[in-house]
Each structure stands twice: as structure tokens, then as C-alpha cells.
Design an enzyme around this catalytic site. Structure first.
Site, PDB file in Angstrom:
ATOM      1  N   LYS A 167       0.832  -1.198   0.000  1.00 34.27           N
ATOM      2  CA  LYS A 167       0.000   0.000   0.000  1.00 34.27           C
ATOM      3  C   LYS A 167       0.868   1.250   0.000  1.00 34.27           C
ATOM      4  CE  LYS A 167      -3.943  -1.996  -0.080  1.00 34.27           C
ATOM      5  NZ  LYS A 167      -4.783  -1.858  -1.294  1.00 34.27           N
ATOM      6  N   ASP A 195      -0.165   0.228  -4.537  1.00 36.15           N
ATOM      7  CA  ASP A 195      -1.603   0.488  -4.640  1.00 36.15           C
ATOM      8  C   ASP A 195      -1.953   1.672  -3.749  1.00 36.15           C
ATOM      9  OD1 ASP A 195      -4.337   0.432  -4.813  1.00 36.15           O
ATOM     10  OD2 ASP A 195      -4.585  -1.617  -4.067  1.00 36.15           O
ATOM     11  N   GLU A 221      -1.255   0.893  -8.925  1.00 35.06           N
ATOM     12  CA  GLU A 221      -2.697   0.602  -8.925  1.00 35.06           C
ATOM     13  C   GLU A 221      -3.502   1.751  -8.315  1.00 35.06           C
ATOM     14  OE1 GLU A 221      -3.544  -3.402  -7.737  1.00 35.06           O
ATOM     15  OE2 GLU A 221      -5.326  -2.816  -6.598  1.00 35.06           O
ATOM     16  N   GLU A 247     -11.006  -1.993 -10.125  1.00 37.42           N
ATOM     17  CA  GLU A 247     -11.737  -2.722  -9.083  1.00 37.42           C
ATOM     18  C   GLU A 247     -13.023  -2.007  -8.683  1.00 37.42           C
ATOM     19  OE1 GLU A 247      -8.305  -2.278  -6.237  1.00 37.42           O
ATOM     20  OE2 GLU A 247      -9.902  -2.016  -4.793  1.00 37.42           O
ATOM     21  N   ASP A 270     -13.224  -7.154 -10.424  1.00 36.50           N
ATOM     22  CA  ASP A 270     -13.445  -8.053  -9.293  1.00 36.50           C
ATOM     23  C   ASP A 270     -14.624  -8.946  -9.653  1.00 36.50           C
ATOM     24  OD1 ASP A 270     -14.524  -9.173  -6.817  1.00 36.50           O
ATOM     25  OD2 ASP A 270     -12.986  -7.946  -5.856  1.00 36.50           O
ATOM     26  N   HIS A 297      -9.028  -8.234  -9.556  1.00 36.38           N
ATOM     27  CA  HIS A 297      -8.955  -7.847  -8.142  1.00 36.38           C
ATOM     28  C   HIS A 297      -9.649  -8.931  -7.326  1.00 36.38           C
ATOM     29  CE1 HIS A 297     -10.843  -5.884  -4.585  1.00 36.38           C
ATOM     30  NE2 HIS A 297      -9.651  -5.332  -4.473  1.00 36.38           N
ATOM     31  N   GLU A 330      -4.409 -12.233  -7.587  1.00 34.92           N
ATOM     32  CA  GLU A 330      -4.208 -11.520  -6.322  1.00 34.92           C
ATOM     33  C   GLU A 330      -4.465 -12.470  -5.161  1.00 34.92           C
ATOM     34  OE1 GLU A 330      -6.434  -7.871  -5.787  1.00 34.92           O
ATOM     35  OE2 GLU A 330      -5.112  -7.342  -4.108  1.00 34.92           O
TER      36      GLU A 330
HETATM   37 MG    MG Z   1      -6.477  -2.220  -5.075  1.00 36.49          MG
END
Ligand code: MG
Length: 379
Positions: A167, A195, A221, A247, A270, A297, A330
Site C-alpha cells: 500500500k 496500490d 494501482e 476494481e 473483481d 482484483h 491476487e
Molecule cells: Mg487495489
């Protein structure tokens, strides 16, 4: 053959330690699961991605329109659900409810026909897929994240992961420091993605992208809000790092906007939100028309992970070549008792690659005792 029952459950697991990302803090995992039973006694499982209570309400709304339908007719049922939601929720949470049902129907269809879902999607195009570890969220118990993030990254590397995602979104200076520490911890050979969960505006996203380019970032991302398509396109033109997103998009229509605007190098539907496996396959076709990679995702239980596995297993190889490109899935590694106890799978991770199960349906055994343990009491 007919759908005899559709049951939905909200399951919750309180985390031992909260964690956060650029938008909010997680103190629990809460997911809506759906169980569909046919009059032949077969059972399929699905889940929706998003606020569980609202998804459950959506499933309850859709239920009467599809009870009694033939569970093998996944596209026909999809069409019925889509038409029943189109006028009120062309995007968003009702589509997640539709997705949960669709995923359960694919699992059910596989169980009935005694075939793995990848076979029903059209076949297996690869034997192994690379799971990238998703983790490296922010800890609520420390101020300086870098040391903890790099320790966690090193653990994934030691476990054999060939790729991982961390992250960012705390502020550019801190993000750059954290990325540097993680890259130093894992060495040059492991793929590293970042991300931001749309924490930045365009100016900030360009600054961060340029600052972390030396650390060999495999993709960046959701740098910017998913609403700003043209800003994504501008960011792409200003950095060598591939840009990923999607996503927060729903249905092939949302992805059409994303793709036509040339916003991303990698789309990330997703499956449990964007319209289920039925629609994800259409999105993959659409992405191939635009020459854009697909890496779904995934965030949830073994149901979502298995759905993504079968989907990726069936993705076309674009572009085709003798030395085949790598395909990723993922693989969330944050604390989640629901993910770890609800399903058992024949899925084997060896040498940093997942070998796909050829068991019927989505390929897992479902633990109903765990479901009832985590299900909220009905008040
Ligand atoms: Mg993400």
C-alpha cells in the site's frame, strides 16, 4: 433441473489487530456468502464484494426472479438479474449481489456436470498461475511504517512469493521511503506493485510515480480517483510504470469507458462485484480488443480466490508467443479467519506458483460448520 433454494449469510471475523490503508481502517472482515441448492441436491457457493448487508438485501431482492430456473442456464439467469437491476442500479452494489449469485451458479453447474469451472468457461490455457501476495497494509500500532512493511515483505519473499503488492497513499515522502525500504528488503528479482487506493490527485500521482520509478515497480494501482479517466490517461503518458485499475468498475459497460479512455495498462475486474464469472469473461474479451492485460482484483474468501483462479486459467494469452507471459492472481495475505476456515482446497502452491485443482465446480470443499460459526445471529 431447478434451483430449489437460495440462502445468503453475513459472516464476520473480528481482527486481532486492526490495519488501515489510504481510505479507512479495518477492524473486522465481513462478507456476504450465498448458497444455491438445486432440486438434484447439488450445492454451489458464491460471495459478493462490498458492504455485506447491502449485498444480502440485493440477493433477497433477486431471489424470487430466479428460484425455479434451470441452474445450468447461467447466461439466461444473468440476463434476468441484469434486467431486474438495470433501471435502478446500473453500477454498484446490486451488481455485486448479481455477481455473488452468478459465481454460486457456476460452482453449482460444475458440481452438477462434474467438471471444473475452467472447463465450462472454455478450457484450461495454463497449468500454473503466479499468486502475488497482497499485504503490507499500514499498522495502527506504529507511526513509522517502513520497517514493519519491509519485514512483512521479506517474509513473503522467504515464503517463495515471486510478486507482491504494498500500500501507498500516506503522503509522497513517506510512500517513497517505504517503497525504497521494501525494495531493499526483497532484492531486485521479485515483482513489486504499489496500490494507492485512489489517494492522490494527478499532480501528486505523477510526483510519486516519477519518484518510485528507480525501484522497478511492476504496476501502480488506483493512483487517482476512478472517476477521472482522462487523468489516468495523462498519468500513463508521464511515467514508465504501468497503470492498473478497475476494481471500482462494474459490468462490461464500465470497462468500456475505462478502456476507451486509454486509462490503464492492466484492468482489474473483481469477479464478485463486476458481474460474476459470466460478465468477467465478457470483460476479458473487451480487454483483448483493446490489447490490455487482465489481472482480477480479489478480496474475500476461498470462493472469490477460486473464482479468480478458474477465470485466469481460462484467459486468452494476449499476445501469444512461444515463451508464454506470466499470469497473476491476487492473493490477499492480511488477517482473515473467514478466508482461512471456510474452504479447503486442493490448490497447491509450489515454487511460488499455484497449480489449479481439477475438482468439480470451483474446486473447494466448503466447511458449513465454519459458516455457522461466523454467521451473525439473526435478531
Ligand atoms: Mg487495489
Amino acid at each position: 433441473m431447478k434451483i430449489k433454494s437460495i440462502e445468503s449469510f453475513i459472516i464476520t471475523d473480528k481482527l486481532k489487530e486492526s490495519f488501515y490503508f489510504s481510505q479507512w481502517e479495518y477492524s473486522e472482515r465481513r462478507i456476504c456468502i450465498v448458497k444455491i441448492t438445486s432440486d438434484s441436491g447439488h450445492v454451489g457457493w458464491g460471495e459478493g464484494y462490498g458492504p455485506a448487508e447491502v449485498i444480502k438485501a440485493g440477493i433477497d431482492y433477486l431471489k424470487p426472479f430466479i428460484l425455479g430456473s434451470n441452474p445450468l442456464e447461467t447466461e439466461t439467469i444473468w440476463e434476468t438479474m441484469y434486467r431486474r437491476t438495470l433501471d435502478f442500479a446500473r453500477r454498484g452494489i446490486l451488481v455485486s449481489a448479481l455477481s455473488a449469485i452468478d459465481v454460486a451458479l457456476w460452482d453449482l453447474k460444475g458440481k452438477i456436470l462434474e467438471q471444473p469451472v475452467y472447463q465450462l468457461l472454455g478450457g484450461k490455457k495454463r497449468d500454473t498461475i503466479i499468486p502475488y501476495a497482497t499485504g503490507m497494509y499500514f499498522s495502527t500500532s506504529v507511526n513509522s511504517q517502513g520497517e514493519i512493511l519491509s519485514r512483512e515483505a521479506k517474509e513473503y519473499a522467504d515464503l517463495g512469493y515471486k510478486a507482491m503488492k504494498m500500500k501507498v497513499g500516506l503522503g509522497i515522502e513517506e510512500d517513497v521511503r517505504n517503497v525504497r525500504l521494501v525494495r531493499e528488503a526483497i532484492g531486485p528479482d521479485i515483482k513489486l506493485m504499489i496500490d494507492a487506493n485512489h489517494a492522490y490527485n494527478l499532480r501528486e500521482a505523477i510526483l510519486l510515480a516519477k519518484a518510485v520509478e528507480p525501484y522497478d515497480i511492476y504496476w501502480f494501482e488506483e493512483p487517482i480517483s476512478p472517476e477521472y479517466y482522462s487523468q489516468y490517461a495523462e498519468l500513463r503518458s508521464k511515467t514508465t510504470i504501468p497503470i492498473a485499475g478497475g476494481e471500482c468498475e462494474y459490468l462490461r459497460f464500465g470497462f468500456q469507458t475505462l478502456l476507451q479512455s486509454k486509462s490503464v495498462d492492466i484492468v482489474q475486474p473483481d469477479i464478485c462485484a463486476t458481474g460474476g464469472l459470466t460478465e468477467a469473461k465478457r470483460i476479458a474479451v473487451l480487454a483483448s480488443v483493446h490489447g490490455v492485460e487482465v489481472v482480477p482484483h480479489t478480496w474475500g474468501t476461498g470462493i472469490a480466490i477460486s473464482a479468480a483462479l478458474h477465470f485466469v486459467c481460462n484467459l486468452d494469452t494476449v499476445p501469444g508467443r512461444l515463451k508464454t507471459p506470466q499470469f497473476f492472481i491476487e492473493y490477499d495475505r492480511t488477517e482473515n479467519g473467514l478466508r482461512d476456515s471456510l474452504t479447503t482446497s486442493e490448490m497447491v502452491i509450489d515454487n511460488g506458483e499455484i497449480q489449479i485443482s481439477d475438482c468439480p465446480g470451483l474446486g473447494f470443499e466448503f466447511n458449513e460448520d465454519a459458516l455457522y460459526k461466523y454467521a451473525q445471529p439473526v435478531l
